[in-house]
Design an enzyme around this catalytic site. Structure first.
Site, PDB file in Angstrom:
ATOM      1  N   CYS A 115       0.885  -1.285  -0.020  1.00  0.00           N
ATOM      2  CA  CYS A 115       0.106   0.091   0.115  1.00  0.00           C
ATOM      3  C   CYS A 115       0.869   1.229  -0.129  1.00  0.00           C
ATOM      4  CB  CYS A 115      -0.911  -0.107   1.178  1.00  0.00           C
ATOM      5  SG  CYS A 115      -2.190  -1.280   1.165  1.00  0.00           S
ATOM      6  N   HIS A 256      -3.506   6.837   1.859  1.00  0.00           N
ATOM      7  CA  HIS A 256      -3.803   5.809   1.688  1.00  0.00           C
ATOM      8  C   HIS A 256      -5.179   5.320   2.391  1.00  0.00           C
ATOM      9  CE1 HIS A 256      -4.117   1.571   0.889  1.00  0.00           C
ATOM     10  NE2 HIS A 256      -3.905   1.059   2.077  1.00  0.00           N
ATOM     11  N   ASN A 286     -10.283  -0.377  -0.694  1.00  0.00           N
ATOM     12  CA  ASN A 286      -8.856  -0.371  -0.710  1.00  0.00           C
ATOM     13  C   ASN A 286      -8.060  -0.768  -1.874  1.00  0.00           C
ATOM     14  OD1 ASN A 286      -5.935  -0.736  -0.164  1.00  0.00           O
ATOM     15  ND2 ASN A 286      -6.036  -1.473   1.722  1.00  0.00           N
TER      16      ASN A 286
HETATM   17  O1  UT7 Z   1      -3.964  -1.412   3.325  1.00  0.00           O
HETATM   18  C1  UT7 Z   1      -3.187  -2.289   4.122  1.00  0.00           C
HETATM   19  C2  UT7 Z   1      -3.499  -2.236   5.272  1.00  0.00           C
HETATM   20  N1  UT7 Z   1      -4.712  -3.012   5.964  1.00  0.00           N
HETATM   21  C3  UT7 Z   1      -5.260  -1.992   6.863  1.00  0.00           C
HETATM   22  O2  UT7 Z   1      -4.888  -1.023   7.262  1.00  0.00           O
HETATM   23  C4  UT7 Z   1      -6.452  -2.923   7.578  1.00  0.00           C
HETATM   24  C5  UT7 Z   1      -6.302  -2.686   9.047  1.00  0.00           C
HETATM   25  N2  UT7 Z   1      -7.365  -3.271   9.891  1.00  0.00           N
HETATM   26  C6  UT7 Z   1      -8.564  -2.952   9.710  1.00  0.00           C
HETATM   27  O3  UT7 Z   1      -9.040  -1.911   8.918  1.00  0.00           O
HETATM   28  C7  UT7 Z   1      -9.366  -3.474  10.726  1.00  0.00           C
HETATM   29  O4  UT7 Z   1      -8.845  -4.413  11.611  1.00  0.00           O
HETATM   30  C8  UT7 Z   1     -10.501  -4.360  10.064  1.00  0.00           C
HETATM   31  C9  UT7 Z   1     -11.504  -3.576   9.464  1.00  0.00           C
HETATM   32  C10 UT7 Z   1      -9.914  -5.479   8.984  1.00  0.00           C
HETATM   33  C11 UT7 Z   1     -11.321  -5.278  11.027  1.00  0.00           C
HETATM   34  O5  UT7 Z   1     -12.089  -4.437  12.024  1.00  0.00           O
HETATM   35  P1  UT7 Z   1     -11.855  -4.816  13.452  1.00  0.00           P
HETATM   36  O6  UT7 Z   1     -12.742  -3.540  14.063  1.00  0.00           O
HETATM   37  O7  UT7 Z   1     -10.510  -4.615  13.846  1.00  0.00           O
HETATM   38  O8  UT7 Z   1     -12.681  -6.100  13.555  1.00  0.00           O
HETATM   39  P2  UT7 Z   1     -12.048  -7.434  14.226  1.00  0.00           P
HETATM   40  O9  UT7 Z   1     -10.988  -7.928  13.366  1.00  0.00           O
HETATM   41  O10 UT7 Z   1     -11.650  -7.061  15.821  1.00  0.00           O
HETATM   42  O11 UT7 Z   1     -13.227  -8.231  14.372  1.00  0.00           O
HETATM   43  C12 UT7 Z   1     -14.422  -7.941  15.148  1.00  0.00           C
HETATM   44  C13 UT7 Z   1     -15.674  -8.890  14.898  1.00  0.00           C
HETATM   45  C14 UT7 Z   1     -14.942 -10.354  15.008  1.00  0.00           C
HETATM   46  O12 UT7 Z   1     -16.183 -11.084  15.685  1.00  0.00           O
HETATM   47  P3  UT7 Z   1     -15.938 -11.757  17.090  1.00  0.00           P
HETATM   48  O13 UT7 Z   1     -14.872 -12.398  17.106  1.00  0.00           O
HETATM   49  O14 UT7 Z   1     -15.877 -10.139  17.686  1.00  0.00           O
HETATM   50  O15 UT7 Z   1     -17.353 -12.304  17.248  1.00  0.00           O
HETATM   51  C15 UT7 Z   1     -15.043 -10.892  13.521  1.00  0.00           C
HETATM   52  O16 UT7 Z   1     -15.106 -12.088  13.286  1.00  0.00           O
HETATM   53  O17 UT7 Z   1     -15.999  -8.627  13.613  1.00  0.00           O
HETATM   54  C16 UT7 Z   1     -16.259  -9.939  12.943  1.00  0.00           C
HETATM   55  N3  UT7 Z   1     -15.924  -9.708  11.571  1.00  0.00           N
HETATM   56  C17 UT7 Z   1     -16.922  -9.521  10.713  1.00  0.00           C
HETATM   57  N4  UT7 Z   1     -18.339  -9.327  10.784  1.00  0.00           N
HETATM   58  C18 UT7 Z   1     -18.959  -9.185   9.759  1.00  0.00           C
HETATM   59  C19 UT7 Z   1     -14.934  -9.631  10.960  1.00  0.00           C
HETATM   60  N5  UT7 Z   1     -14.920  -9.366   9.554  1.00  0.00           N
HETATM   61  C20 UT7 Z   1     -16.394  -9.183   9.350  1.00  0.00           C
HETATM   62  C21 UT7 Z   1     -17.218  -8.727   8.319  1.00  0.00           C
HETATM   63  N6  UT7 Z   1     -18.612  -8.919   8.795  1.00  0.00           N
HETATM   64  N7  UT7 Z   1     -16.971  -8.804   7.002  1.00  0.00           N
END
Ligand code: UT7
Length: 331
Positions: A115, A256, A286
């Site tokens: 990225c 980004h 992204n």
């Molecule tokens: O450009 C390259 C660099 N990449 C980035 O900068 C991405 C950085 N990371 C992020 O943007 C975030 O971490 C994400 C958007 C990927 C995830 O958001 P989060 O707030 O960190 O969520 P999480 O991974 O902690 O997941 C929270 C919950 C989980 O469920 P439980 O374990 O709390 O029951 C996940 O399983 O959300 C669940 N989850 C979803 N639910 C609905 C994960 N993906 C999804 C989804 N829809 N698509």
């Protein structure tokens, strides 16, 4: 800093017409529009049709950028393609683009920084122009992320889209305008947090790697999120400080686009109010190397980015790679 000041002479972008909306994803995986919007700010992304590759998107953006610069393909001396989804491991996508657009006098190469590929390519291209070895450099950020995304993995497939953006760099006609300074760093200790494990020399493609779905993006979202929040803000602060500037003196913050929450926390840290922050992740997701040119293009088209504006470009990506470029906009 520069031996001679280098300007962005033109900008053009290209995204494939097909849309993948949150409503479409709701039918494919266990997710909701509400979750995706709240956690990321993404509403839709553009996705290629089967058979369309990174060089196809890159060539579209490149041809238009060359035209807008008032140049012909044979005027281009150097092509840098920032990408993490080359058409093939080799030859480089730069070679494929060179042939497609007829830039018969150019040399070039691909730059791998995920990225941060656009910020790094901009720096490398501008330094070569500044040193005098190159006159017109074509810098492209392009990715077909849909080719390496696992559309059964809800943690990653909602995040990414496809797209391309290109700029032509040349010696500045006005020494006050152009690329002013940059600050970059890498932290390889974060390599495992965001990667595509198979298909390289460590784990060549085999039936086993395909069965285990190892040719797709794997991400530890929270680790990447925390790193991005801390380091985006920090690198911008360092670059501002070295130039005796504060965030208040910037006209626009062009980050980004990985997650709206990451962008806003970095903007807040350097004192940029929301009205000076470009957000278009809602429409494109992204697109990895293409996010910054797509954001610049939106800012120009909406009249928010004008000649003479002082802007900060910034990125965090897999690696980890971190980048920041300070530009006095000249278009
Ligand atoms: O450009 C390259 C660099 N990449 C980035 O900068 C991405 C950085 N990371 C992020 O943007 C975030 O971490 C994400 C958007 C990927 C995830 O958001 P989060 O707030 O960190 O969520 P999480 O991974 O902690 O997941 C929270 C919950 C989980 O469920 P439980 O374990 O709390 O029951 C996940 O399983 O959300 C669940 N989850 C979803 N639910 C609905 C994960 N993906 C999804 C989804 N829809 N698509």
């Amino acid at each position: 800093m520069n031996v001679r000041r280098v300007e962005i002479k033109s900008l053009a972008t290209y995204v494939p017409p097909r849309l993948l909306t949150n409503a479409d994803l709701e039918k494919m995986i266990d997710t909701t529009d509400e979750w995706i919007m709240q956690r990321t700010g993404i509403r839709q992304r553009h996705i290629v049709d089967p058979g369309v590759a990174t060089s196809d998107l890159a060539a579209e953006a490149a041809k238009e950028a060359i035209k807008r610069a008032g140049l012909k393909p044979e005027d281009i001396d150097l092509i840098i393609v920032g990408t993490v989804t080359p058409d093939m491991l080799f030859p480089s996508t730069a070679c494929l683009v060179q042939h497609k657009i007829g830039a018969t006098k150019a040399w070039g190469f691909d730059l791998s920084a995920a990225c941060s590929a656009f910020t790094y390519s901009l720096t490398v291209g501008s330094q070569l122009v500044a040193a005098g070895g190159v006159k017109n450099a074509l810098v492209i950020g392009a990715d077909v992320m849909s080719s390496i995304i696992d559309y059964t993995d809800r943690a990653t497939c909602v995040l990414f889209g496809d797209g391309a953006g290109a700029v032509v760099l040349a010696p500045s006609s006005d020494p006050n305008l152009g690329i002013l300074d940059f600050e970059h760093m890498i932290d390889g200790s974060g390599g495992g947090a965001l990667c595509m494990p198979a298909g390289g020399s460590r784990m060549p493609a085999s039936h086993e790697t395909v069965d285990q779905r190892l040719h797709y993006v794997k991400q530890d979202g929270q680790t990447v999120f925390k790193f991005a929040v801390r380091n985006t803000g920090e690198i911008c602060e360092r670059l501002l400080k070295r130039n005796n500037l504060t965030g208040h003196e910037l006209d626009l913050f062009v980050s980004h686009q990985a997650n709206k929450r990451i962008i806003m926390s970095a903007a807040e840290r350097i004192g940029m109010p929301e009205e000076k922050v470009v957000i278009n992740i809602d429409r494109f997701g992204n697109t990895t190397a293409a996010t910054i040119p797509l954001a610049l293009n939106d800012a120009v088209e909406s009249g928010r980015l004008k000649k003479g504006h002082l802007i900060m470009l910034t990125s965090v990506g897999a690696g980890f790679t971190v980048g920041s470029v300070l530009v006095r906009w000249g278009l």
